[in-house]
Design a protein around this motif. Sequence first.
Motif, PDB file in Angstrom:
ATOM      1  N   PRO A 181       0.819  -1.214   0.000  1.00  0.00           N
ATOM      2  CA  PRO A 181       0.000   0.000   0.000  1.00  0.00           C
ATOM      3  C   PRO A 181       0.853   1.266   0.000  1.00  0.00           C
ATOM      4  O   PRO A 181       2.011   1.250   0.440  1.00  0.00           O
ATOM      5  CB  PRO A 181      -0.793  -0.114   1.311  1.00  0.00           C
ATOM      6  N   PRO A 182       0.297   2.377  -0.470  1.00  0.00           N
ATOM      7  CA  PRO A 182       1.026   3.652  -0.417  1.00  0.00           C
ATOM      8  C   PRO A 182       1.426   3.992   1.011  1.00  0.00           C
ATOM      9  O   PRO A 182       0.648   3.796   1.952  1.00  0.00           O
ATOM     10  CB  PRO A 182       0.007   4.664  -0.961  1.00  0.00           C
ATOM     11  N   ALA A 183       2.639   4.514   1.154  1.00  0.00           N
ATOM     12  CA  ALA A 183       3.162   4.797   2.493  1.00  0.00           C
ATOM     13  C   ALA A 183       2.384   5.885   3.205  1.00  0.00           C
ATOM     14  O   ALA A 183       2.340   5.922   4.446  1.00  0.00           O
ATOM     15  CB  ALA A 183       4.632   5.179   2.396  1.00  0.00           C
ATOM     16  N   ASP A 184       1.736   6.784   2.445  1.00  0.00           N
ATOM     17  CA  ASP A 184       1.055   7.920   3.051  1.00  0.00           C
ATOM     18  C   ASP A 184      -0.452   7.712   3.190  1.00  0.00           C
ATOM     19  O   ASP A 184      -1.193   8.666   3.434  1.00  0.00           O
ATOM     20  CB  ASP A 184       1.327   9.189   2.243  1.00  0.00           C
ATOM     21  N   GLN A 185      -0.903   6.460   3.023  1.00  0.00           N
ATOM     22  CA  GLN A 185      -2.331   6.180   3.157  1.00  0.00           C
ATOM     23  C   GLN A 185      -2.553   5.058   4.161  1.00  0.00           C
ATOM     24  O   GLN A 185      -1.678   4.211   4.386  1.00  0.00           O
ATOM     25  CB  GLN A 185      -2.928   5.766   1.799  1.00  0.00           C
ATOM     26  N   HIS A 186      -3.752   5.040   4.748  1.00  0.00           N
ATOM     27  CA  HIS A 186      -4.082   3.934   5.648  1.00  0.00           C
ATOM     28  C   HIS A 186      -4.145   2.649   4.824  1.00  0.00           C
ATOM     29  O   HIS A 186      -4.762   2.616   3.755  1.00  0.00           O
ATOM     30  CB  HIS A 186      -5.419   4.195   6.343  1.00  0.00           C
ATOM     31  N   PRO A 187      -3.519   1.575   5.305  1.00  0.00           N
ATOM     32  CA  PRO A 187      -3.453   0.366   4.480  1.00  0.00           C
ATOM     33  C   PRO A 187      -4.750  -0.425   4.374  1.00  0.00           C
ATOM     34  O   PRO A 187      -4.917  -1.218   3.447  1.00  0.00           O
ATOM     35  CB  PRO A 187      -2.384  -0.476   5.182  1.00  0.00           C
ATOM     36  N   ALA A 188      -5.683  -0.225   5.303  1.00  0.00           N
ATOM     37  CA  ALA A 188      -6.875  -1.075   5.354  1.00  0.00           C
ATOM     38  C   ALA A 188      -7.648  -1.131   4.038  1.00  0.00           C
ATOM     39  O   ALA A 188      -8.009  -2.236   3.579  1.00  0.00           O
ATOM     40  CB  ALA A 188      -7.785  -0.638   6.499  1.00  0.00           C
ATOM     41  N   PRO A 189      -7.946  -0.004   3.392  1.00  0.00           N
ATOM     42  CA  PRO A 189      -8.691  -0.099   2.127  1.00  0.00           C
ATOM     43  C   PRO A 189      -7.939  -0.878   1.049  1.00  0.00           C
ATOM     44  O   PRO A 189      -8.557  -1.556   0.222  1.00  0.00           O
ATOM     45  CB  PRO A 189      -8.875   1.370   1.717  1.00  0.00           C
ATOM     46  N   HIS A 190      -6.628  -0.808   1.076  1.00  0.00           N
ATOM     47  CA  HIS A 190      -5.824  -1.535   0.090  1.00  0.00           C
ATOM     48  C   HIS A 190      -5.844  -3.041   0.375  1.00  0.00           C
ATOM     49  O   HIS A 190      -5.929  -3.853  -0.550  1.00  0.00           O
ATOM     50  CB  HIS A 190      -4.400  -0.987   0.085  1.00  0.00           C
ATOM     51  N   PHE A 191      -5.766  -3.393   1.643  1.00  0.00           N
ATOM     52  CA  PHE A 191      -5.874  -4.809   2.010  1.00  0.00           C
ATOM     53  C   PHE A 191      -7.252  -5.358   1.635  1.00  0.00           C
ATOM     54  O   PHE A 191      -7.370  -6.490   1.130  1.00  0.00           O
ATOM     55  CB  PHE A 191      -5.636  -4.987   3.512  1.00  0.00           C
ATOM     56  N   ALA A 192      -8.280  -4.582   1.880  1.00  0.00           N
ATOM     57  CA  ALA A 192      -9.641  -5.016   1.542  1.00  0.00           C
ATOM     58  C   ALA A 192      -9.797  -5.194   0.040  1.00  0.00           C
ATOM     59  O   ALA A 192     -10.433  -6.158  -0.427  1.00  0.00           O
ATOM     60  CB  ALA A 192     -10.653  -4.000   2.072  1.00  0.00           C
ATOM     61  N   LEU A 193      -9.225  -4.279  -0.733  1.00  0.00           N
ATOM     62  CA  LEU A 193      -9.305  -4.374  -2.188  1.00  0.00           C
ATOM     63  C   LEU A 193      -8.582  -5.618  -2.692  1.00  0.00           C
ATOM     64  O   LEU A 193      -9.103  -6.337  -3.559  1.00  0.00           O
ATOM     65  CB  LEU A 193      -8.688  -3.119  -2.815  1.00  0.00           C
TER      66      LEU A 193
END
Length: 235
Positions: A181-193
């Motif tokens: 995931p992008p370093a400057d974003q919360h990872p949860a939405p990326h993990f869910a995707l």
Amino acid sequence: MQIRRHEKPVSQMTQFDHIALHLTEIRARIATAAKTDGRAPEAVKLVAVSKTHPAEAVAAAIAAGQLIFGENRVQEAQAKFPALKALHPALELHLIGPLQSNKAADAVALFDVIESIDREKLARALADEMKKQGRRPACFIQVNTGEEPQKAGIHPGDVDGFVKLCRDELQLPIIGLMCIPPADQHPAPHFALLREMAKRNGLAQLSMGMSGDYEAAIQFGATYVRVGTAIFGAR
């Protein structure tokens, strides 16, 4: 009576002691996160990311029971792991960094898992090498969930077609998806995707989560977490 001196200074003999302590702590945290998600601890595998760390550090991790390792560069892994793999046949080596197509032969020969398939040219090169060598490392497709221009990985909108190409046409042993995931974003939405895309394509394995967010990744179904700094220390 003459006293024999140690072949190595005491400082060198103990500088890797922290690795076993860190591994114990991380395994406990993985087990807790897995249980919270309703899974058995062994359902989540720890990939110890040993890039830039010496073979002695890897040996210390092996002595503490760690047998799955991740490396970013083919050349570094070639210098470090053949001797270790000869001593420890159960060792499992993952390529987690970008792979150039002209290094496909070396990657197929050395690695047990290739996590960074991200384009058609590379997929075809790997398929050709697997046929030539008769060796079939398990494969993950890397997804650029944040669609970052500087980062490797298939864009989310192209994943389904790329999975079909790799799995059906090229007959690659695709077992799952990987993301950073992008370093400057919360990872949860990326993990869910990533979880959603893997489920849609019938892929059971998810490689996601690093030193700072592996517990969150486990809550979203990670089956492999890639942890380096929290085990080996700063590079």
